[in-house]
Design a protein around this motif. Structure first.
Motif, short mmCIF file in Angstrom:
data_model
loop_
_atom_site.label_atom_id
_atom_site.label_comp_id
_atom_site.label_asym_id
_atom_site.label_seq_id
_atom_site.Cartn_x
_atom_site.Cartn_y
_atom_site.Cartn_z
N MET A 1 6.62 19.00 3.15
CA MET A 1 6.28 18.31 2.24
C MET A 1 6.40 19.11 0.54
O MET A 1 5.76 20.04 0.38
N PRO A 2 7.44 18.70 -0.37
CA PRO A 2 7.43 19.40 -1.67
C PRO A 2 6.05 19.43 -2.43
O PRO A 2 5.25 18.42 -2.14
N ALA A 3 5.90 20.35 -3.00
CA ALA A 3 4.86 20.42 -4.15
C ALA A 3 4.71 19.31 -4.87
O ALA A 3 5.35 18.58 -5.15
N ASN A 4 3.31 18.97 -5.09
CA ASN A 4 2.76 17.83 -6.12
C ASN A 4 2.91 16.71 -5.67
O ASN A 4 2.85 15.64 -6.21
N LEU A 5 2.96 16.55 -4.21
CA LEU A 5 3.18 15.22 -3.54
C LEU A 5 2.10 15.01 -2.69
O LEU A 5 1.48 15.86 -2.04
N PRO A 6 1.71 13.72 -2.64
CA PRO A 6 0.56 13.35 -1.66
C PRO A 6 0.93 13.74 -0.15
O PRO A 6 1.95 13.54 0.16
N SER A 7 -0.12 14.20 0.55
CA SER A 7 0.40 14.29 2.11
C SER A 7 0.50 13.16 2.84
O SER A 7 0.27 11.97 2.37
N GLU A 8 1.24 13.07 3.98
CA GLU A 8 1.48 11.98 4.76
C GLU A 8 0.15 11.12 5.08
O GLU A 8 0.09 10.17 5.16
N GLU A 9 -0.60 12.23 5.47
CA GLU A 9 -2.01 11.79 5.95
C GLU A 9 -2.80 10.85 4.65
O GLU A 9 -3.30 9.74 5.03
N GLU A 10 -2.62 11.54 3.62
CA GLU A 10 -3.29 10.80 2.49
C GLU A 10 -2.89 9.32 2.08
O GLU A 10 -3.24 8.56 1.85
N MET A 11 -1.16 9.39 2.38
CA MET A 11 -0.58 8.22 1.94
C MET A 11 -0.79 7.12 3.09
O MET A 11 -1.00 5.78 2.78
N ALA A 12 -1.18 7.77 4.33
CA ALA A 12 -1.14 6.54 5.60
C ALA A 12 -2.74 5.86 5.24
O ALA A 12 -2.92 4.81 5.62
N GLN A 13 -3.33 6.65 4.64
CA GLN A 13 -4.89 6.08 4.65
C GLN A 13 -5.10 5.35 3.32
O GLN A 13 -6.11 4.43 3.11
N ALA A 14 -4.08 5.50 2.34
CA ALA A 14 -4.27 4.57 1.07
C ALA A 14 -3.91 3.34 1.04
O ALA A 14 -3.14 2.71 1.91
N GLN A 15 -4.60 2.61 0.47
CA GLN A 15 -4.44 0.95 0.34
C GLN A 15 -3.38 0.88 -0.90
O GLN A 15 -2.89 1.73 -1.65
N PRO A 16 -2.76 -0.39 -0.86
CA PRO A 16 -1.79 -0.53 -1.83
C PRO A 16 -1.88 -0.40 -3.00
O PRO A 16 -1.05 0.35 -4.00
N LEU A 17 -3.09 -0.79 -3.69
CA LEU A 17 -3.36 -0.26 -4.93
C LEU A 17 -3.59 1.13 -5.31
O LEU A 17 -3.06 1.52 -6.28
N GLU A 18 -4.22 1.91 -4.36
CA GLU A 18 -4.21 3.21 -4.40
C GLU A 18 -2.95 4.12 -4.42
O GLU A 18 -2.47 4.92 -5.32
N LEU A 19 -1.75 3.52 -3.60
CA LEU A 19 -0.55 4.02 -3.56
C LEU A 19 0.14 3.46 -5.26
O LEU A 19 0.87 4.46 -5.63
N LEU A 20 -0.18 2.50 -5.45
CA LEU A 20 0.21 2.18 -6.93
C LEU A 20 -0.06 3.12 -7.98
O LEU A 20 0.70 3.56 -8.80
N MET A 21 -1.39 3.20 -7.92
CA MET A 21 -1.93 4.22 -9.08
C MET A 21 -1.43 5.54 -8.83
O MET A 21 -1.33 6.25 -9.80
N GLN A 22 -1.31 6.14 -7.78
CA GLN A 22 -0.65 7.32 -7.44
C GLN A 22 0.60 7.32 -7.98
O GLN A 22 1.04 8.48 -8.68
N ALA A 23 1.48 6.44 -7.72
CA ALA A 23 2.65 6.16 -8.33
C ALA A 23 2.84 6.44 -9.79
O ALA A 23 3.55 6.83 -10.32
N ARG A 24 1.85 5.48 -10.32
CA ARG A 24 1.56 5.49 -11.87
C ARG A 24 1.25 6.84 -12.54
O ARG A 24 1.63 7.05 -13.77
N SER A 25 0.96 7.81 -11.75
CA SER A 25 0.55 9.09 -12.33
C SER A 25 1.96 9.79 -12.53
O SER A 25 1.77 10.91 -13.13
N ARG A 26 2.89 9.45 -11.75
CA ARG A 26 4.31 10.07 -12.05
C ARG A 26 5.23 9.17 -12.64
O ARG A 26 6.30 9.84 -13.08
N PHE A 27 5.29 8.03 -12.52
CA PHE A 27 6.59 7.19 -12.81
C PHE A 27 5.98 5.98 -13.69
O PHE A 27 4.69 5.52 -13.76
N THR A 28 6.60 5.29 -14.46
CA THR A 28 6.34 4.21 -15.55
C THR A 28 6.27 2.90 -14.83
O THR A 28 6.87 2.86 -13.60
N GLN A 29 5.90 2.01 -15.41
CA GLN A 29 5.71 0.60 -14.92
C GLN A 29 7.34 0.19 -14.68
O GLN A 29 7.47 -0.61 -13.54
N ARG A 30 7.96 0.43 -15.45
CA ARG A 30 9.52 -0.03 -15.36
C ARG A 30 10.06 0.68 -14.05
O ARG A 30 10.77 0.09 -13.33
#
Length: 430
Positions: A1-30
Motif C-alpha cells: 500500500m503506497p504511503a499516505n493511504l488508509p490500510s485495507e483493514e481501515e477501509m473495510a471497517q469504515a462506514q460510507p460517510l467515513e470513507l467520504l470524509m477520508q476522500a474529502r481530505s485528498r479530493f475536491t467535491q467535484r
C-alpha cells in the motif's frame, strides 16, 4: 500500500460517510462527484449529513482512496477532452477519473445518447452525427478520445496518384471513412494528444492496409508521435477482451507503454455476479429489475427457455462433431468469460452462467454486464435489456481506459505547461 493511504483493514471497517470524509481530505467535491457519477450538490448534501451517503458507493470510494497521492484527480492532471463515437462513455469515464473535463461529445445512436446523458448530463455541446459537423466548431481541447468504427480504405486511388506523381494526403486516403472525421478534427484543432480504441483485428483488417493507412496518416501526415498496444481486459475484469489502443502526442514526451500496470491475474466472475447470500446491494435505480431482493435471486427471465437451451446444445454438438469450436460458453464463479458482444441479447451463448446440474443456465443480467465492463453500480441503465446488452457489448473495459489515462495524464500535463509558459517543445521531426 503506497504511503499516505488508509490500510485495507481501515477501509473495510469504515462506514460510507467515513470513507467520504477520508476522500474529502485528498479530493475536491467535484473530483469525488466525477468518480462516483454524481453531481456536486449530492456530494455536498452527503458531507453535511443532509442525506445519507449510500452504502452501495463503498466500493467506488474505496477504489478512490487506494489511489496514490500523485495519481488520480490531482490538480496537476487537469485537461480538457472531447469524446467522439462516444457510445455510453466508457472512455470518458476512464479519463474523467484522472481530472479530465469533457467539453464536447458526439454519438449518433439515440439509445446510447439516452444512457450517456442519464449518467453524465448534457452541460456541454452534444452532437449526433460527426460527419457533417465542421471541425472548426469543435471546442478547443487537449485530448481527443475516439472509439471509431473499423472501415476499409480504398488504396487504389492513392496508388494511381503515386504513379502519376500527384500529391495527396489523408483527405484523399481516408475520405469516406469515419476515421477521416477523426483525422480532420486532429488536423484542424491540433490537440496535444489523442486516444483511439478499436478491436484487435484492426491490425489485420483488409490485409493490414487499414492499419497502415491509419498509422501513415497519424505519423506522416498529421505529424504525431504514435504508440499502440493490444491490451486484454482480463487483467482488470473477468473477461477476455483484447482491444488495440492507439495514443499519439503532438510532441515527443517520453511516453512508454512500459509504465502500464496490469495485474498478472485479474478477478474472476464471482466478483461481478449478483450475490444470493443476502449481500447484493439494493440500487434504487435498478429496484428489482434484474434481481429479486425478496427471494435473493436473479430474476427468472434471464434463465434460458427450454427450447433455446435445447437448440444451443444441439448446435454445439453439431459443430463438435464437425471438429470446430463453435458453441456456447459455459461460465462458473471462478471463470474468465469470453468477449461480451453486442449480439449478446440474441441468445447469450458466448457467456452462459451455470446454475446447477439440473437447471438451465442463464444470461448475465445487464447490471452484471455493466460490472463485467468495469462500470460502477452508480451507472444507470435507462434503456431496455436488448439495448443495454448492445451498449455494453460495444463499450470498453473502463479500468483499462482508466489505466491508459493514468499513464498519459502526466505527459499531457507536460505539453499543457510547455504551451502555457511558452517553452519550446522538442520537435517531432528534425
Amino acid at each position: 500500500m503506497p504511503a499516505n493511504l488508509p490500510s485495507e483493514e481501515e477501509m473495510a471497517q469504515a462506514q460510507p460517510l467515513e470513507l467520504l470524509m477520508q476522500a474529502r481530505s485528498r479530493f475536491t467535491q467535484r473530483e469525488i462527484a466525477e468518480h462516483v457519477c454524481k453531481d456536486i450538490k449530492t456530494v455536498r448534501r452527503w458531507e453535511k449529513g443532509e442525506t445519507p451517503c449510500p452504502a452501495m458507493l463503498e466500493p467506488a470510494l474505496r477504489d478512490l482512496l487506494r489511489t496514490p497521492a500523485d495519481g488520480i484527480m490531482t490538480s496537476h492532471h487537469r485537461f480538457r477532452f472531447i469524446d467522439l463515437f462516444a457510445g455510453i462513455g466508457g472512455i470518458r469515464m476512464g479519463f474523467g477519473a484522472y481530472g479530465g473535463e469533457c467539453v464536447f461529445t458526439s454519438e449518433w445512436n439515440d439509445f446510447s445518447k439516452k444512457t450517456y446523458i442519464e449518467n453524465y448530463g448534457d452541460r456541454h455541446p452534444f452532437v449526433g452525427d460527426i460527419v457533417p459537423f465542421p471541425a472548426e466548431d469543435v471546442p478547443d481541447h487537449d485530448v481527443l478520445l475516439a472509439g471509431f468504427p473499423c472501415q476499409p480504405f480504398s488504396i487504389a486511388g492513392v496508388s494511381k496518384k503515386n504513379s502519376l506523381g500527384r500529391p495527396h494526403g489523408f483527405e484523399c486516403t481516408t475520405q469516406g471513412t469515419l476515421f477521416f472525421d477523426v483525422a480532420r478534427i486532429i488536423a484542424t484543432k491540433r490537440p496535444k494528444a489523442f486516444v483511439l480504441e478499436n478491436v484487435k483485428n484492426l491490425l489485420s483488417h483488409d490485409k493490414g492496409n487499414t492499419f497502415d493507412v491509419i498509422l501513415r496518416t497519424l505519423r506522416d501526415e498529421l505529424k504525431y508521435d504514435v504508440h499502440y498496444r493490444i491490451i486484454d481486459g482480463q487483467h482488470f475484469t473477468p473477461q477476455h477482451r483484447e482491444r488495440i489502443i492507439i495514443v499519439g502526442f503532438r510532441e515527443k514526451t517520453g511516453f512508454s507503454w512500459s509504465d502500464l500496470r496490469a495485474p498478472a491475474e485479474g478477478p474472476r466472475l464471482a466478483s461481478i455476479m449478483h450475490k444470493t447470500d443476502g449481500s447484493e446491494p439494493a440500487l434504487p435505480w435498478d429496484a428489482d429489475r434484474f434481481f429479486d431482493h425478496d427471494k435473493w435471486a436473479v430474476q427468472p427471465k434471464y434463465t434460458l427457455t427450454p427450447n433455446l437451451w435445447a437448440y444451443l446444445q444441439i448446435y454445439a454438438e453439431k459443430h463438435r462433431a464437425a471438429g470446430n469450436g463453435f458453441g456456447f460458453g459455459m461460465v462458473y464463479p471462478d471463470s474468465v468469460t469470453r468477449t461480451l458482444s453486442a449480439r449478446y441479447y440474441k441468445d447469450g451463448s458466448e457467456i452462459l452462467v451455470w446454475q446447477g446440474k439440473n437447471k438451465r443456465p442463464r444470461r448475465l443480467t445487464p447490471r452484471e454486464c455493466a460490472r463485467l465492463m468495469g462500470f460502477p453500480d452508480t451507472f444507470r441503465i435507462p434503456v431496455s435489456d436488448t439495448q443495454a446488452y448492445r451498449q455494453f457489448g460495444n463499450s470498453v473495459v473502463v479500468p483499462v481506459m482508466r489505466e491508459v489515462a493514468r499513464i498519459m495524464a502526466p505527459h499531457v500535463q507536460v505539453l499543457i505547461e510547455q504551451e502555457r509558459t511558452g517553452v519550446a517543445q522538442q520537435p517531432l521531426f528534425a
